[in-house]
Design a protein around this motif. Sequence first.
Motif, PDB file in Angstrom:
ATOM      1  N   ASP A 136      -3.503  -7.529   1.684  1.00 33.17           N
ATOM      2  CA  ASP A 136      -2.571  -7.851   2.761  1.00 33.17           C
ATOM      3  C   ASP A 136      -3.228  -8.871   3.677  1.00 33.17           C
ATOM      4  N   ASP A 137      -2.422  -9.554   4.459  1.00 30.55           N
ATOM      5  CA  ASP A 137      -2.973 -10.588   5.335  1.00 30.55           C
ATOM      6  C   ASP A 137      -3.683  -9.975   6.537  1.00 30.55           C
ATOM      7  N   VAL A 138      -3.041  -9.000   7.200  1.00 28.83           N
ATOM      8  CA  VAL A 138      -3.615  -8.406   8.410  1.00 28.83           C
ATOM      9  C   VAL A 138      -3.584  -6.881   8.296  1.00 28.83           C
ATOM     10  N   LEU A 139      -4.709  -6.252   8.615  1.00 27.83           N
ATOM     11  CA  LEU A 139      -4.769  -4.795   8.710  1.00 27.83           C
ATOM     12  C   LEU A 139      -4.703  -4.448  10.186  1.00 27.83           C
ATOM     13  N   ASN A 140      -3.577  -3.846  10.597  1.00 26.42           N
ATOM     14  CA  ASN A 140      -3.420  -3.417  11.982  1.00 26.42           C
ATOM     15  C   ASN A 140      -3.810  -1.960  12.109  1.00 26.42           C
ATOM     16  N   THR A 141      -2.866  -1.060  11.833  1.00 28.14           N
ATOM     17  CA  THR A 141      -3.119   0.375  11.964  1.00 28.14           C
ATOM     18  C   THR A 141      -3.434   1.033  10.624  1.00 28.14           C
ATOM     19  N   GLY A 142      -3.136   0.362   9.528  1.00 28.45           N
ATOM     20  CA  GLY A 142      -3.336   0.916   8.198  1.00 28.45           C
ATOM     21  C   GLY A 142      -2.077   1.521   7.615  1.00 28.45           C
ATOM     22  N   LYS A 143      -1.004   1.581   8.394  1.00 23.68           N
ATOM     23  CA  LYS A 143       0.233   2.221   7.951  1.00 23.68           C
ATOM     24  C   LYS A 143       0.845   1.514   6.739  1.00 23.68           C
ATOM     25  N   THR A 144       0.988   0.205   6.797  1.00 13.62           N
ATOM     26  CA  THR A 144       1.582  -0.536   5.683  1.00 13.62           C
ATOM     27  C   THR A 144       0.752  -0.370   4.413  1.00 13.62           C
ATOM     28  N   LEU A 145      -0.569  -0.504   4.538  1.00 13.72           N
ATOM     29  CA  LEU A 145      -1.426  -0.349   3.367  1.00 13.72           C
ATOM     30  C   LEU A 145      -1.366   1.073   2.814  1.00 13.72           C
ATOM     31  N   ALA A 146      -1.300   2.072   3.684  1.00 11.11           N
ATOM     32  CA  ALA A 146      -1.212   3.459   3.222  1.00 11.11           C
ATOM     33  C   ALA A 146       0.059   3.661   2.394  1.00 11.11           C
ATOM     34  N   TYR A 147       1.175   3.151   2.856  1.00  9.87           N
ATOM     35  CA  TYR A 147       2.422   3.282   2.107  1.00  9.87           C
ATOM     36  C   TYR A 147       2.424   2.410   0.845  1.00  9.87           C
ATOM     37  N   ALA A 148       1.708   1.302   0.871  1.00 11.58           N
ATOM     38  CA  ALA A 148       1.626   0.431  -0.303  1.00 11.58           C
ATOM     39  C   ALA A 148       0.901   1.106  -1.460  1.00 11.58           C
ATOM     40  N   LEU A 149       0.103   2.128  -1.170  1.00  5.40           N
ATOM     41  CA  LEU A 149      -0.621   2.852  -2.215  1.00  5.40           C
ATOM     42  C   LEU A 149       0.297   3.755  -3.031  1.00  5.40           C
ATOM     43  N   LYS A 150       1.447   4.085  -2.489  1.00  3.00           N
ATOM     44  CA  LYS A 150       2.356   5.065  -3.089  1.00  3.00           C
ATOM     45  C   LYS A 150       2.618   4.858  -4.585  1.00  3.00           C
ATOM     46  N   PRO A 151       3.001   3.660  -5.046  1.00  3.91           N
ATOM     47  CA  PRO A 151       3.306   3.532  -6.477  1.00  3.91           C
ATOM     48  C   PRO A 151       2.083   3.698  -7.386  1.00  3.91           C
ATOM     49  N   PHE A 152       0.894   3.602  -6.818  1.00  2.77           N
ATOM     50  CA  PHE A 152      -0.326   3.683  -7.629  1.00  2.77           C
ATOM     51  C   PHE A 152      -0.882   5.095  -7.736  1.00  2.77           C
ATOM     52  N   LEU A 153      -0.322   6.028  -6.955  1.00  4.33           N
ATOM     53  CA  LEU A 153      -0.854   7.386  -6.919  1.00  4.33           C
ATOM     54  C   LEU A 153      -0.636   8.148  -8.219  1.00  4.33           C
ATOM     55  N   GLU A 154       0.354   7.749  -9.013  1.00  8.68           N
ATOM     56  CA  GLU A 154       0.639   8.441 -10.269  1.00  8.68           C
ATOM     57  C   GLU A 154       0.166   7.654 -11.487  1.00  8.68           C
ATOM     58  N   ILE A 155      -0.566   6.590 -11.256  1.00  9.30           N
ATOM     59  CA  ILE A 155      -1.079   5.758 -12.351  1.00  9.30           C
ATOM     60  C   ILE A 155      -2.583   6.001 -12.460  1.00  9.30           C
ATOM     61  N   ASN A 169      -8.898  -8.106   9.881  1.00 11.38           N
ATOM     62  CA  ASN A 169      -8.922  -6.683  10.211  1.00 11.38           C
ATOM     63  C   ASN A 169      -8.952  -6.546  11.727  1.00 11.38           C
ATOM     64  N   ARG A 170      -7.892  -5.980  12.285  1.00 13.17           N
ATOM     65  CA  ARG A 170      -7.803  -5.820  13.734  1.00 13.17           C
ATOM     66  C   ARG A 170      -8.438  -4.534  14.232  1.00 13.17           C
ATOM     67  N   SER A 171      -8.779  -3.636  13.338  1.00 15.38           N
ATOM     68  CA  SER A 171      -9.493  -2.397  13.674  1.00 15.38           C
ATOM     69  C   SER A 171      -8.741  -1.462  14.618  1.00 15.38           C
ATOM     70  N   HIS A 172      -7.425  -1.381  14.488  1.00 15.56           N
ATOM     71  CA  HIS A 172      -6.624  -0.404  15.244  1.00 15.56           C
ATOM     72  C   HIS A 172      -6.287   0.757  14.312  1.00 15.56           C
ATOM     73  N   LYS A 173      -7.295   1.420  13.839  1.00 17.28           N
ATOM     74  CA  LYS A 173      -7.154   2.394  12.761  1.00 17.28           C
ATOM     75  C   LYS A 173      -6.415   3.653  13.214  1.00 17.28           C
ATOM     76  N   LEU A 174      -5.205   3.840  12.684  1.00 10.30           N
ATOM     77  CA  LEU A 174      -4.442   5.063  12.895  1.00 10.30           C
ATOM     78  C   LEU A 174      -4.293   5.824  11.582  1.00 10.30           C
ATOM     79  N   PHE A 175      -4.451   5.124  10.461  1.00 12.50           N
ATOM     80  CA  PHE A 175      -4.383   5.711   9.129  1.00 12.50           C
ATOM     81  C   PHE A 175      -5.751   5.533   8.474  1.00 12.50           C
ATOM     82  N   PRO A 176      -6.133   6.451   7.569  1.00 14.65           N
ATOM     83  CA  PRO A 176      -7.467   6.369   6.961  1.00 14.65           C
ATOM     84  C   PRO A 176      -7.564   5.281   5.899  1.00 14.65           C
ATOM     85  N   VAL A 177      -7.423   4.045   6.331  1.00 15.13           N
ATOM     86  CA  VAL A 177      -7.484   2.894   5.431  1.00 15.13           C
ATOM     87  C   VAL A 177      -8.581   1.958   5.935  1.00 15.13           C
TER      88      VAL A 177
END
Length: 167
Positions: free
Chosen positions: A97-116, A128-136
Amino acid sequence: MSDTNTLVLNHKQILQKITRIAYEIYERNISAEAVVFAGISGMGNLFASLLADSLREISPLKVELLEVMLDKTAVVQGEVILSEDIDLKDKCLIIVDDVLNTGKTLAYALKPFLEIPINKMEIAVLVNRSHKLFPVTPDYTGFELSTTLSEHIEVDLSKDQYTVHLH
């Protein structure tokens, strides 16, 4: 929100970041069968394409590219779709991704890969803006930038002069 528009990274600096990240990816994945870049819709997908091109230039690794399509404004309600079905066995998957803000978008982007069954998954971001709200946490970062949540980072990789601005 401030009315200032500060240039954070210019075209040359962004190209240097892309090259550096490509070398880091090559070093960490030298024995991989292939590297698959999964770019998040928009600038994330453009950044993934630029990383893929750079890695192809510097390494003999097989490089594949796919897009992770999701609505960044409604990631909770929206569906996450991959642009193509791809075999990830014995390959390194890099979510981009271009910018990591809170990690929310990246966390949801992992969804299709969880069953592969995936050999290894990594994350690459340009800023990386380092506003970590999700463990990404990104494995590859072009630029660390401490900002307030009210400030906005704008990445433009769509034309001949790539830029990152802070608003």
